[in-house]
Write a protein that holds these residues in place. Structure first.
Motif, PDB file in Angstrom:
ATOM      1  N   ASP A   1       0.807  -1.227   0.000  1.00  0.00           N
ATOM      2  CA  ASP A   1       0.000   0.000   0.000  1.00  0.00           C
ATOM      3  C   ASP A   1       0.838   1.274   0.000  1.00  0.00           C
ATOM      4  N   LEU A   2       1.990   1.242  -0.690  1.00  0.00           N
ATOM      5  CA  LEU A   2       2.736   2.484  -0.892  1.00  0.00           C
ATOM      6  C   LEU A   2       2.078   3.247  -2.028  1.00  0.00           C
ATOM      7  N   ASP A   3       1.862   4.523  -1.825  1.00  0.00           N
ATOM      8  CA  ASP A   3       1.255   5.381  -2.839  1.00  0.00           C
ATOM      9  C   ASP A   3       2.138   5.371  -4.091  1.00  0.00           C
ATOM     10  N   PRO A   4       1.559   5.162  -5.268  1.00  0.00           N
ATOM     11  CA  PRO A   4       2.358   5.172  -6.501  1.00  0.00           C
ATOM     12  C   PRO A   4       3.145   6.468  -6.694  1.00  0.00           C
ATOM     13  N   LYS A   5       2.589   7.598  -6.237  1.00  0.00           N
ATOM     14  CA  LYS A   5       3.331   8.863  -6.347  1.00  0.00           C
ATOM     15  C   LYS A   5       4.571   8.826  -5.463  1.00  0.00           C
ATOM     16  N   LEU A   6       4.460   8.220  -4.275  1.00  0.00           N
ATOM     17  CA  LEU A   6       5.626   8.085  -3.398  1.00  0.00           C
ATOM     18  C   LEU A   6       6.679   7.197  -4.054  1.00  0.00           C
ATOM     19  N   CYS A   7       6.243   6.151  -4.719  1.00  0.00           N
ATOM     20  CA  CYS A   7       7.199   5.276  -5.413  1.00  0.00           C
ATOM     21  C   CYS A   7       7.987   6.072  -6.449  1.00  0.00           C
TER      22      CYS A   7
ATOM     23  N   LEU B   1       8.514   9.350  -6.302  1.00  0.00           N
ATOM     24  CA  LEU B   1       9.386  10.269  -5.564  1.00  0.00           C
ATOM     25  C   LEU B   1      10.667   9.564  -5.113  1.00  0.00           C
ATOM     26  N   ILE B   2      10.546   8.326  -4.680  1.00  0.00           N
ATOM     27  CA  ILE B   2      11.720   7.538  -4.286  1.00  0.00           C
ATOM     28  C   ILE B   2      12.668   7.398  -5.473  1.00  0.00           C
ATOM     29  N   LYS B   3      12.125   7.071  -6.631  1.00  0.00           N
ATOM     30  CA  LYS B   3      12.948   6.903  -7.830  1.00  0.00           C
ATOM     31  C   LYS B   3      13.582   8.221  -8.271  1.00  0.00           C
TER      32      LYS B   3
ATOM     33  N   ARG C   1      14.273  12.320 -15.922  1.00  0.00           N
ATOM     34  CA  ARG C   1      13.256  12.739 -16.886  1.00  0.00           C
ATOM     35  C   ARG C   1      12.106  11.741 -16.907  1.00  0.00           C
ATOM     36  N   MET C   2      12.415  10.456 -16.974  1.00  0.00           N
ATOM     37  CA  MET C   2      11.381   9.428 -17.058  1.00  0.00           C
ATOM     38  C   MET C   2      10.457   9.453 -15.837  1.00  0.00           C
ATOM     39  N   HIS C   3      11.034   9.456 -14.649  1.00  0.00           N
ATOM     40  CA  HIS C   3      10.209   9.329 -13.444  1.00  0.00           C
ATOM     41  C   HIS C   3       9.535  10.635 -13.053  1.00  0.00           C
ATOM     42  N   THR C   4      10.093  11.762 -13.449  1.00  0.00           N
ATOM     43  CA  THR C   4       9.387  13.029 -13.246  1.00  0.00           C
ATOM     44  C   THR C   4       8.140  13.051 -14.116  1.00  0.00           C
ATOM     45  N   ARG C   5       8.270  12.634 -15.354  1.00  0.00           N
ATOM     46  CA  ARG C   5       7.102  12.558 -16.243  1.00  0.00           C
ATOM     47  C   ARG C   5       6.061  11.585 -15.680  1.00  0.00           C
ATOM     48  N   ASP C   6       6.526  10.438 -15.187  1.00  0.00           N
ATOM     49  CA  ASP C   6       5.601   9.457 -14.611  1.00  0.00           C
ATOM     50  C   ASP C   6       4.884  10.026 -13.392  1.00  0.00           C
TER      51      ASP C   6
ATOM     52  N   ALA D   1       4.606  12.124   7.100  1.00  0.00           N
ATOM     53  CA  ALA D   1       5.536  11.320   7.895  1.00  0.00           C
ATOM     54  C   ALA D   1       5.939  10.049   7.143  1.00  0.00           C
ATOM     55  N   VAL D   2       4.990   9.412   6.471  1.00  0.00           N
ATOM     56  CA  VAL D   2       5.297   8.201   5.697  1.00  0.00           C
ATOM     57  C   VAL D   2       6.260   8.536   4.557  1.00  0.00           C
ATOM     58  N   GLU D   3       5.994   9.617   3.841  1.00  0.00           N
ATOM     59  CA  GLU D   3       6.867  10.019   2.737  1.00  0.00           C
ATOM     60  C   GLU D   3       8.265  10.368   3.247  1.00  0.00           C
ATOM     61  N   ARG D   4       8.345  11.067   4.358  1.00  0.00           N
ATOM     62  CA  ARG D   4       9.644  11.437   4.936  1.00  0.00           C
ATOM     63  C   ARG D   4      10.437  10.195   5.333  1.00  0.00           C
ATOM     64  N   ALA D   5       9.751   9.237   5.949  1.00  0.00           N
ATOM     65  CA  ALA D   5      10.419   8.001   6.358  1.00  0.00           C
ATOM     66  C   ALA D   5      10.945   7.249   5.137  1.00  0.00           C
ATOM     67  N   ALA D   6      10.117   7.156   4.107  1.00  0.00           N
ATOM     68  CA  ALA D   6      10.520   6.443   2.889  1.00  0.00           C
ATOM     69  C   ALA D   6      11.668   7.161   2.190  1.00  0.00           C
ATOM     70  N   LEU D   7      11.595   8.486   2.098  1.00  0.00           N
ATOM     71  CA  LEU D   7      12.663   9.247   1.443  1.00  0.00           C
ATOM     72  C   LEU D   7      13.969   9.140   2.223  1.00  0.00           C
ATOM     73  N   ALA D   8      13.898   9.221   3.540  1.00  0.00           N
ATOM     74  CA  ALA D   8      15.117   9.112   4.354  1.00  0.00           C
ATOM     75  C   ALA D   8      15.763   7.745   4.177  1.00  0.00           C
ATOM     76  N   LEU D   9      14.941   6.703   4.218  1.00  0.00           N
ATOM     77  CA  LEU D   9      15.479   5.351   4.051  1.00  0.00           C
ATOM     78  C   LEU D   9      16.065   5.165   2.654  1.00  0.00           C
ATOM     79  N   SER D  10      15.359   5.628   1.645  1.00  0.00           N
ATOM     80  CA  SER D  10      15.842   5.488   0.275  1.00  0.00           C
ATOM     81  C   SER D  10      17.148   6.259   0.061  1.00  0.00           C
ATOM     82  N   GLU D  11      17.232   7.463   0.588  1.00  0.00           N
ATOM     83  CA  GLU D  11      18.480   8.235   0.471  1.00  0.00           C
ATOM     84  C   GLU D  11      19.632   7.485   1.121  1.00  0.00           C
ATOM     85  N   SER D  12      19.376   6.929   2.298  1.00  0.00           N
ATOM     86  CA  SER D  12      20.418   6.208   3.015  1.00  0.00           C
ATOM     87  C   SER D  12      20.872   4.965   2.251  1.00  0.00           C
TER      88      SER D  12
END
Length: 150
Positions: free
Chosen positions: A33-39, A41-43, A57-62, A87-98
């Motif tokens: 149940d991760l929001d497709p937009k968050l997916c 953003l991670i990319k 370019r690809m994922h910004t367009r998506d 909070a969910v987006e921040r957690a996912a972005l922090a983990l992905s960056e790491s």
């Protein structure tokens, strides 16, 4: 522009395996149940950190096709400094960056603990697999020097 071996074409079997891994990661994100937009953003964020113009370019367009706002995309590199992200987006972005910058700090305990306090185990796993997949795609595109022209 210099010509290089196109890794996705030079070894189709290896690239097919990467595509299959990416498909499985996307399916895991959907099941968690991760929001497709968050997916997206991670990319995008991983691709920003890696400097991959092709994937950016690809994922910004998506993301835009999914309804992501241009404001959120504009502040994504400074997501910690904005109030645009949940909070969910921040957690996912922090983990992905790491995960993307694993050589810098080996996914620190505090980042993982914070992420796992907000995300379910399935979401932590999905973020990790999405991050691994986009990082691999970034490396293929950058090494191959995929063309990005207007």
């Amino acid at each position: 522009m210099e010509t290089r071996v196109n890794l996705s074409k030079s070894d189709p079997a290896a690239y097919a395996a990467l595509l299959a891994m990416n498909k499985a990661a996307s399916e895991a994100a959907q099941a968690a149940d991760l929001d497709p937009k968050l997916c997206e953003l991670i990319k995008i964020r991983a691709s920003q950190l890696n400097g991959c113009s092709y994937c950016l370019r690809m994922h910004t367009r998506d993301a835009l096709k999914l309804g992501e706002s241009s404001d959120r995309l504009a502040v994504l590199p400074a997501w910690r400094e904005s109030e645009y992200f949940t909070a969910v987006e921040r957690a996912a972005l922090a983990l992905s960056e790491s995960i993307t910058l694993v050589s810098v700090d080996q996914v620190p305990r505090d980042t993982y603990t914070m992420a796992s306090s907000v995300l379910t185990d399935a979401q932590v796993s999905a973020v990790a697999w999405l991050s691994a997949a986009i990082n691999m795609f970034n490396r293929v595109a950058i090494t191959s020097r995929y063309r990005v022209a207007p």
